[in-house]
Design a protein around this motif. Sequence first.
Motif, PDB file in Angstrom:
ATOM      1  N   GLN A  24       0.798  -1.223   0.000  1.00 12.55           N
ATOM      2  CA  GLN A  24       0.000   0.000   0.000  1.00 12.55           C
ATOM      3  C   GLN A  24       0.836   1.281   0.000  1.00 12.55           C
ATOM      4  O   GLN A  24       0.508   2.240  -0.688  1.00 12.55           O
ATOM      5  N   TYR A  25       1.904   1.294   0.817  1.00 15.40           N
ATOM      6  CA  TYR A  25       2.622   2.532   1.091  1.00 15.40           C
ATOM      7  C   TYR A  25       4.090   2.525   0.666  1.00 15.40           C
ATOM      8  O   TYR A  25       4.765   3.536   0.802  1.00 15.40           O
ATOM      9  N   GLY A  26       4.590   1.400   0.209  1.00 16.45           N
ATOM     10  CA  GLY A  26       6.010   1.306  -0.139  1.00 16.45           C
ATOM     11  C   GLY A  26       6.823   0.848   1.056  1.00 16.45           C
ATOM     12  O   GLY A  26       6.292   0.366   2.050  1.00 16.45           O
ATOM     13  N   ALA A  27       8.118   1.009   0.970  1.00 13.29           N
ATOM     14  CA  ALA A  27       9.015   0.561   2.035  1.00 13.29           C
ATOM     15  C   ALA A  27       8.809   1.375   3.307  1.00 13.29           C
ATOM     16  O   ALA A  27       8.498   2.559   3.255  1.00 13.29           O
ATOM     17  N   ALA A  28       9.015   0.717   4.431  1.00 16.50           N
ATOM     18  CA  ALA A  28       8.897   1.386   5.737  1.00 16.50           C
ATOM     19  C   ALA A  28      10.164   2.161   6.049  1.00 16.50           C
ATOM     20  O   ALA A  28      11.256   1.788   5.628  1.00 16.50           O
ATOM     21  N   ALA A  29      10.007   3.233   6.788  1.00 14.87           N
ATOM     22  CA  ALA A  29      11.162   3.999   7.266  1.00 14.87           C
ATOM     23  C   ALA A  29      11.947   3.137   8.246  1.00 14.87           C
ATOM     24  O   ALA A  29      11.380   2.342   8.987  1.00 14.87           O
ATOM     25  N   TRP A  30      13.251   3.289   8.243  1.00 18.14           N
ATOM     26  CA  TRP A  30      14.099   2.547   9.182  1.00 18.14           C
ATOM     27  C   TRP A  30      13.999   3.145  10.573  1.00 18.14           C
ATOM     28  O   TRP A  30      14.064   2.448  11.563  1.00 18.14           O
ATOM     29  N   TRP A  31      13.889   4.474  10.609  1.00 11.67           N
ATOM     30  CA  TRP A  31      13.783   5.202  11.871  1.00 11.67           C
ATOM     31  C   TRP A  31      12.552   6.080  11.825  1.00 11.67           C
ATOM     32  O   TRP A  31      12.229   6.675  10.806  1.00 11.67           O
ATOM     33  N   ARG A  32      11.930   6.198  12.935  1.00 10.92           N
ATOM     34  CA  ARG A  32      10.721   7.004  13.037  1.00 10.92           C
ATOM     35  C   ARG A  32      10.968   8.474  12.689  1.00 10.92           C
ATOM     36  O   ARG A  32      10.112   9.158  12.147  1.00 10.92           O
ATOM     37  N   LYS A  33      12.149   8.967  13.015  1.00 10.87           N
ATOM     38  CA  LYS A  33      12.509  10.362  12.715  1.00 10.87           C
ATOM     39  C   LYS A  33      12.390  10.659  11.225  1.00 10.87           C
ATOM     40  O   LYS A  33      12.161  11.801  10.832  1.00 10.87           O
ATOM     41  N   LEU A  35      10.072  10.004   9.322  1.00 13.65           N
ATOM     42  CA  LEU A  35       8.713  10.442   9.003  1.00 13.65           C
ATOM     43  C   LEU A  35       8.532  11.935   9.227  1.00 13.65           C
ATOM     44  O   LEU A  35       7.646  12.548   8.655  1.00 13.65           O
ATOM     45  N   GLU A  36       9.377  12.510  10.053  1.00 17.84           N
ATOM     46  CA  GLU A  36       9.265  13.927  10.380  1.00 17.84           C
ATOM     47  C   GLU A  36       9.898  14.834   9.333  1.00 17.84           C
ATOM     48  O   GLU A  36       9.589  16.017   9.272  1.00 17.84           O
ATOM     49  N   SER A  37      10.782  14.306   8.519  1.00 17.62           N
ATOM     50  CA  SER A  37      11.457  15.114   7.507  1.00 17.62           C
ATOM     51  C   SER A  37      10.544  15.346   6.307  1.00 17.62           C
ATOM     52  O   SER A  37      10.023  14.386   5.722  1.00 17.62           O
ATOM     53  N   PRO A  38      10.340  16.599   5.902  1.00 18.67           N
ATOM     54  CA  PRO A  38       9.484  16.868   4.737  1.00 18.67           C
ATOM     55  C   PRO A  38      10.082  16.330   3.433  1.00 18.67           C
ATOM     56  O   PRO A  38       9.364  16.129   2.463  1.00 18.67           O
ATOM     57  N   ARG A  39      11.369  16.065   3.423  1.00 17.51           N
ATOM     58  CA  ARG A  39      12.023  15.535   2.211  1.00 17.51           C
ATOM     59  C   ARG A  39      11.962  14.012   2.120  1.00 17.51           C
ATOM     60  O   ARG A  39      12.321  13.437   1.109  1.00 17.51           O
ATOM     61  N   SER A  40      11.532  13.373   3.176  1.00 18.12           N
ATOM     62  CA  SER A  40      11.499  11.913   3.226  1.00 18.12           C
ATOM     63  C   SER A  40      10.393  11.360   2.332  1.00 18.12           C
ATOM     64  O   SER A  40       9.298  11.912   2.266  1.00 18.12           O
ATOM     65  N   ASN A  41      10.682  10.254   1.671  1.00 22.31           N
ATOM     66  CA  ASN A  41       9.679   9.583   0.849  1.00 22.31           C
ATOM     67  C   ASN A  41       8.891   8.543   1.643  1.00 22.31           C
ATOM     68  O   ASN A  41       7.956   7.957   1.127  1.00 22.31           O
ATOM     69  N   PHE A  42       9.296   8.320   2.895  1.00 22.77           N
ATOM     70  CA  PHE A  42       8.632   7.316   3.716  1.00 22.77           C
ATOM     71  C   PHE A  42       7.349   7.864   4.313  1.00 22.77           C
ATOM     72  O   PHE A  42       7.276   9.020   4.697  1.00 22.77           O
ATOM     73  N   SER A  43       6.338   6.993   4.416  1.00 21.66           N
ATOM     74  CA  SER A  43       5.078   7.440   5.000  1.00 21.66           C
ATOM     75  C   SER A  43       4.713   6.685   6.272  1.00 21.66           C
ATOM     76  O   SER A  43       3.773   7.055   6.952  1.00 21.66           O
ATOM     77  N   TYR A  44       5.466   5.618   6.586  1.00 19.63           N
ATOM     78  CA  TYR A  44       5.160   4.865   7.804  1.00 19.63           C
ATOM     79  C   TYR A  44       6.408   4.172   8.324  1.00 19.63           C
ATOM     80  O   TYR A  44       7.405   4.047   7.617  1.00 19.63           O
TER      81      TYR A  44
END
Length: 81
Positions: A24-33, A35-44
Motif C-alpha cells: 500500500q505505502y512502499g518501504a517502511a522507514a528505518w527510523w521514526r525520525k 517520518l518527520e522530515s518533509p524531504r522523506s519519501n517514507f510514509s510509515y
Amino acid sequence: MEEVRLNDLTFERFEEIKAWCKEQYGAAAWWRKQLESPRSNFSYSVGGVLPDEEWKKEGKGSAIFAFRDEKEATMFRLKWA
C-alpha cells in the motif's frame, strides 16, 4: 504523526500486515525520525515489536505502526485494528 498499536499478534499475522503495508505505502522507514522530515519519501514505520525470544516464548507479540498521514493511519485501522 499517528500511531496504531496492535497487541497479541502472531508472527505470521505481523508478517502479513507488514507485507500489506509495503504493498500500500512502499518501504517502511528505518527510523521514526524519517517520518518527520518533509524531504522523506517514507510514509510509515514499524516498531515496538517484542524481541524474537518473546515471539517464540509467548507465540504472540506487539507492534506499533506509525504513519505520517492521518488518512493512511485511518485506512490501516479500518483494515487491521
